[in-house]
Design a protein around this motif. Sequence first.
Motif, PDB file in Angstrom:
ATOM      1  N   ARG A  16       0.833  -1.208   0.000  1.00 58.11           N
ATOM      2  CA  ARG A  16       0.000   0.000   0.000  1.00 58.11           C
ATOM      3  C   ARG A  16       0.868   1.259   0.000  1.00 58.11           C
ATOM      4  NH1 ARG A  16      -4.133  -0.745   4.847  1.00 58.11           N
ATOM      5  NH2 ARG A  16      -4.992   1.219   4.033  1.00 58.11           N
ATOM      6  N   ILE A  17       1.935   1.251   0.789  1.00 58.75           N
ATOM      7  CA  ILE A  17       2.854   2.399   0.820  1.00 58.75           C
ATOM      8  C   ILE A  17       3.482   2.595  -0.553  1.00 58.75           C
ATOM      9  CG2 ILE A  17       5.052   3.239   1.761  1.00 58.75           C
ATOM     10  CD1 ILE A  17       4.208   1.804   4.412  1.00 58.75           C
ATOM     11  N   ASN A  18       3.884   1.501  -1.185  1.00 62.27           N
ATOM     12  CA  ASN A  18       4.503   1.589  -2.509  1.00 62.27           C
ATOM     13  C   ASN A  18       3.534   2.070  -3.588  1.00 62.27           C
ATOM     14  OD1 ASN A  18       7.207   0.961  -1.953  1.00 62.27           O
ATOM     15  ND2 ASN A  18       6.732  -1.218  -1.849  1.00 62.27           N
ATOM     16  N   ALA A  19       2.238   2.018  -3.318  1.00 66.02           N
ATOM     17  CA  ALA A  19       1.237   2.526  -4.264  1.00 66.02           C
ATOM     18  C   ALA A  19       1.116   4.053  -4.200  1.00 66.02           C
ATOM     19  CB  ALA A  19      -0.116   1.877  -4.007  1.00 66.02           C
ATOM     20  N   LEU A  20       1.677   4.652  -3.156  1.00 64.33           N
ATOM     21  CA  LEU A  20       1.652   6.105  -3.034  1.00 64.33           C
ATOM     22  C   LEU A  20       2.587   6.748  -4.057  1.00 64.33           C
ATOM     23  CD1 LEU A  20       1.887   6.365   0.851  1.00 64.33           C
ATOM     24  CD2 LEU A  20      -0.124   6.974  -0.534  1.00 64.33           C
ATOM     25  N   GLU A  21       2.217   7.914  -4.490  1.00 64.29           N
ATOM     26  CA  GLU A  21       3.078   8.725  -5.356  1.00 64.29           C
ATOM     27  C   GLU A  21       3.211  10.099  -4.735  1.00 64.29           C
ATOM     28  OE1 GLU A  21       1.466   8.685  -9.311  1.00 64.29           O
ATOM     29  OE2 GLU A  21       1.448   6.494  -9.400  1.00 64.29           O
ATOM     30  N   VAL A  22       4.228  10.819  -5.121  1.00 69.52           N
ATOM     31  CA  VAL A  22       4.466  12.150  -4.565  1.00 69.52           C
ATOM     32  C   VAL A  22       3.279  13.081  -4.816  1.00 69.52           C
ATOM     33  CG1 VAL A  22       5.689  13.140  -6.553  1.00 69.52           C
ATOM     34  CG2 VAL A  22       6.284  13.872  -4.236  1.00 69.52           C
ATOM     35  N   THR A  23       2.467  12.766  -5.797  1.00 70.12           N
ATOM     36  CA  THR A  23       1.298  13.596  -6.138  1.00 70.12           C
ATOM     37  C   THR A  23      -0.004  13.085  -5.533  1.00 70.12           C
ATOM     38  OG1 THR A  23       1.020  12.322  -8.170  1.00 70.12           O
ATOM     39  CG2 THR A  23       2.319  14.373  -8.316  1.00 70.12           C
ATOM     40  N   THR A  24       0.023  11.986  -4.782  1.00 68.41           N
ATOM     41  CA  THR A  24      -1.189  11.428  -4.190  1.00 68.41           C
ATOM     42  C   THR A  24      -1.817  12.445  -3.241  1.00 68.41           C
ATOM     43  OG1 THR A  24      -0.243   9.198  -4.317  1.00 68.41           O
ATOM     44  CG2 THR A  24      -2.164   9.486  -2.901  1.00 68.41           C
ATOM     45  N   GLN A  25      -3.117  12.645  -3.404  1.00 68.24           N
ATOM     46  CA  GLN A  25      -3.851  13.619  -2.591  1.00 68.24           C
ATOM     47  C   GLN A  25      -4.682  12.903  -1.524  1.00 68.24           C
ATOM     48  OE1 GLN A  25      -3.613  17.110  -2.976  1.00 68.24           O
ATOM     49  NE2 GLN A  25      -1.881  16.373  -4.186  1.00 68.24           N
ATOM     50  N   PRO A  26      -4.861  13.543  -0.359  1.00 72.78           N
ATOM     51  CA  PRO A  26      -5.658  12.918   0.708  1.00 72.78           C
ATOM     52  C   PRO A  26      -7.159  13.041   0.448  1.00 72.78           C
ATOM     53  CG  PRO A  26      -4.917  15.087   1.415  1.00 72.78           C
ATOM     54  CD  PRO A  26      -4.288  14.825   0.056  1.00 72.78           C
ATOM     55  N   ASN A  27      -7.908  12.107   1.005  1.00 73.95           N
ATOM     56  CA  ASN A  27      -9.371  12.184   0.990  1.00 73.95           C
ATOM     57  C   ASN A  27      -9.878  13.156   2.048  1.00 73.95           C
ATOM     58  OD1 ASN A  27      -9.767  10.236  -1.042  1.00 73.95           O
ATOM     59  ND2 ASN A  27      -9.491   8.590   0.440  1.00 73.95           N
ATOM     60  N   TRP A  28      -9.078  13.399   3.078  1.00 73.65           N
ATOM     61  CA  TRP A  28      -9.412  14.353   4.138  1.00 73.65           C
ATOM     62  C   TRP A  28      -8.111  14.819   4.772  1.00 73.65           C
ATOM     63  CZ3 TRP A  28      -9.978   9.060   5.167  1.00 73.65           C
ATOM     64  CH2 TRP A  28      -9.240   8.562   6.233  1.00 73.65           C
ATOM     65  N   GLY A  29      -8.183  15.854   5.560  1.00 76.41           N
ATOM     66  CA  GLY A  29      -7.036  16.331   6.327  1.00 76.41           C
ATOM     67  C   GLY A  29      -6.182  17.323   5.571  1.00 76.41           C
ATOM     68  N   LYS A  30      -5.161  17.821   6.264  1.00 73.87           N
ATOM     69  CA  LYS A  30      -4.308  18.892   5.748  1.00 73.87           C
ATOM     70  C   LYS A  30      -2.924  18.427   5.309  1.00 73.87           C
ATOM     71  CE  LYS A  30      -6.561  22.140   8.852  1.00 73.87           C
ATOM     72  NZ  LYS A  30      -6.413  22.968  10.038  1.00 73.87           N
ATOM     73  N   MET A  31      -2.518  17.218   5.711  1.00 78.77           N
ATOM     74  CA  MET A  31      -1.158  16.773   5.403  1.00 78.77           C
ATOM     75  C   MET A  31      -1.013  16.401   3.932  1.00 78.77           C
ATOM     76  SD  MET A  31       0.232  14.398   8.526  1.00 78.77           S
ATOM     77  CE  MET A  31      -1.195  13.348   8.674  1.00 78.77           C
TER      78      MET A  31
END
Length: 150
Positions: A16-31
Amino acid sequence: MKDIFTKQVTDEVISRINALEVTTQPNWGKMSVDQMLAHCNVTYEMVYENKYSKPMVIKKWLMKTFIKNIVVGEKPFKKNSRTAPEFVMAGDKDFEAEKNRLIAHLQKTQELGGAHFEGKESLSFGPLTKNEWNNMFYKHIDHHLTQFNV
């Protein structure tokens, strides 16, 4: 709650972590995604690095009394929950470095296994059972990976 101390669950989380990209946006929150990875690393830094000091007696009592069960219990975290100051991330972080550190922390935790954590003292909450450590480790990372839709 899934068992983060098993290779199967750790490998699933790493995938799951490896599926992240530098451009991945959150569904909620500020981070941002890089801040989220750095935020998740704090849990492991508190275990493996001498980077944070123990809270003073009153703060530790307050944390054990009012926060511990939220963090180590079975109930999932709520979206947009408040976090401790040590976990607040400001500014840009190195996405790849934070991702690699988090994966290394997960692998180390899995290799040490649940028995290593039975009765191990948490900086904030005192001695925890391996189940409480598992809940804290897995619930936190799962919450944030869900936040980023992976």
